[in-house]
Design an enzyme around this catalytic site. Structure first.
Site, PDB file in Angstrom:
ATOM      1  CB  SER A   9      -0.884   0.011   1.247  1.00 15.55           C
ATOM      2  OG  SER A   9      -1.459   1.292   1.390  1.00 15.55           O
ATOM      3  CG  HIS A  33      -4.007  -1.504  -1.383  1.00 21.68           C
ATOM      4  ND1 HIS A  33      -5.144  -2.242  -1.615  1.00 21.68           N
ATOM      5  CD2 HIS A  33      -4.328  -0.601  -0.413  1.00 21.68           C
ATOM      6  CE1 HIS A  33      -6.110  -1.822  -0.815  1.00 21.68           C
ATOM      7  NE2 HIS A  33      -5.645  -0.824  -0.075  1.00 21.68           N
ATOM      8  CG  ASP A  35      -5.035   2.631   0.994  1.00 18.09           C
ATOM      9  OD1 ASP A  35      -6.013   1.889   0.839  1.00 18.09           O
ATOM     10  OD2 ASP A  35      -3.983   2.279   1.561  1.00 18.09           O
ATOM     11  CG  MET A  37      -8.037   7.485   2.607  1.00 12.01           C
ATOM     12  SD  MET A  37      -7.052   7.612   4.107  1.00 12.01           S
ATOM     13  CE  MET A  37      -6.315   5.981   4.137  1.00 12.01           C
ATOM     14  CG  HIS A  66      -9.204   0.481  -0.394  1.00 15.94           C
ATOM     15  ND1 HIS A  66      -8.593   0.309   0.837  1.00 15.94           N
ATOM     16  CD2 HIS A  66     -10.538   0.437  -0.156  1.00 15.94           C
ATOM     17  CE1 HIS A  66      -9.525   0.172   1.764  1.00 15.94           C
ATOM     18  NE2 HIS A  66     -10.708   0.260   1.187  1.00 15.94           N
ATOM     19  CG  MET A  68     -11.069   3.580   2.290  1.00 13.03           C
ATOM     20  SD  MET A  68      -9.561   3.539   3.260  1.00 13.03           S
ATOM     21  CE  MET A  68      -8.360   3.609   1.939  1.00 13.03           C
ATOM     22  CG  MET A 137     -11.620  -2.199   5.320  1.00 10.10           C
ATOM     23  SD  MET A 137     -10.122  -1.726   4.449  1.00 10.10           S
ATOM     24  CE  MET A 137      -9.187  -0.868   5.708  1.00 10.10           C
ATOM     25  CG  ASP A 175      -6.367  -2.501   3.330  1.00 10.43           C
ATOM     26  OD1 ASP A 175      -5.211  -2.322   3.754  1.00 10.43           O
ATOM     27  OD2 ASP A 175      -7.010  -1.641   2.690  1.00 10.43           O
TER      28      ASP A 175
END
Ligand code: DX5
Ligand code: ZN
Length: 220
Positions: A9, A33, A35, A37, A66, A68, A137, A175
């Site tokens: 990540s 990965h 992330d 957000m 991913h 979020m 998660m 994750d």
């Protein structure tokens, strides 16, 4: 997907040297990965579409994005166009998740659903066989460097059982909080793809850390 896969990540990378850090792991990792957000679904803001576009130019790695974020439906095309290979959204955020999966697939990408630790694991059962990965998660989403939540083992076992009963090849990904010490136990609970931020990018030799995670995960 091989029996065990490691997805570093980039949240734990040094953003000032992001491409250097990615190059350190691209030969050893199974995918990257990423992330995203938004400060709404989680109490943190990471980075977004332009960063993915930029790193896409310099590596052929498979990008697992991913999301979020709330209202993922608004941004699917943008994240697909930016170079994501898989787009994973949270089951808690999508109003019409199956339509979203269809949209992702129509854009030539694979889809994933992610589930928050406080959401009953049964909520992802309807997605078995419909998505490439189910991302469980194992920390509260929003920050790297947290400890693995022990309650996750039972959730993973339930999901593994449900997938095996249906005879599907949906991949269980985990994750958060994955380390050399706990990866074997998480593997035994049913996970096959392991997102690892701190344990890869904070290691002295990130490529060696990936190999060590794989070794610890598959050795009995
Ligand atoms: C947390 C992120 C994770 C995070 C994992 O919200 O989704 O991907 O980067 O980091 P570690 O491996 O440090 O727990
Ligand atoms: Zn993540």
């Amino acid at each position: 997907m091989k029996d065990i896969g490691i997805a570093p990540s980039i949240l734990a990378a040094d953003f000032g040297y992001l491409m250097r850090d990615i190059k350190q792991i691209e030969c050893n990792a199974d995918c990257l990965h990423i992330d995203v957000m938004d400060g709404h679904y989680v109490n943190n803001i990471s980075f977004g579409i332009p960063v993915i576009q930029s790193i896409r130019k310099y590596t052929d790695m498979k990008f697992f994005t991913h999301l979020m974020i709330t209202e993922p439906e608004k941004y699917i095309k943008a994240f697909a166009d930016a170079g994501s290979d898989n787009i994973t959204f949270h089951v808690e955020c999508a109003k019409a998740p199956f339509a979203l999966i269809d949209e992702i697939n129509a854009l030539g990408k694979t889809a994933g659903v992610a589930i928050h630790p406080d959401t009953p694991i049964e909520d992802v059962f309807p997605f078995i066989g419909k998505v490439e990965i189910i991302l469980v998660m194992t920390v509260y989403p929003g920050f790297g460097g947290q400890g693995y939540l022990d309650m996750s083992d039972e959730r993973l076992r339930k999901l593994r059982k449900a997938i095996d009963e249906k005879g599907c090849d949906t991949i269980i990904a985990v994750d958060g909080g994955v380390t050399e010490e706990n990866i074997r136990r998480i593997y035994e609970a049913g996970a096959r793809l392991f997102v690892a931020g701190s344990s890869v990018f904070h290691a002295e030799d990130p490529a060696a850390a990936i190999e060590e995670l794989k070794r610890c995960g598959i050795s009995s």
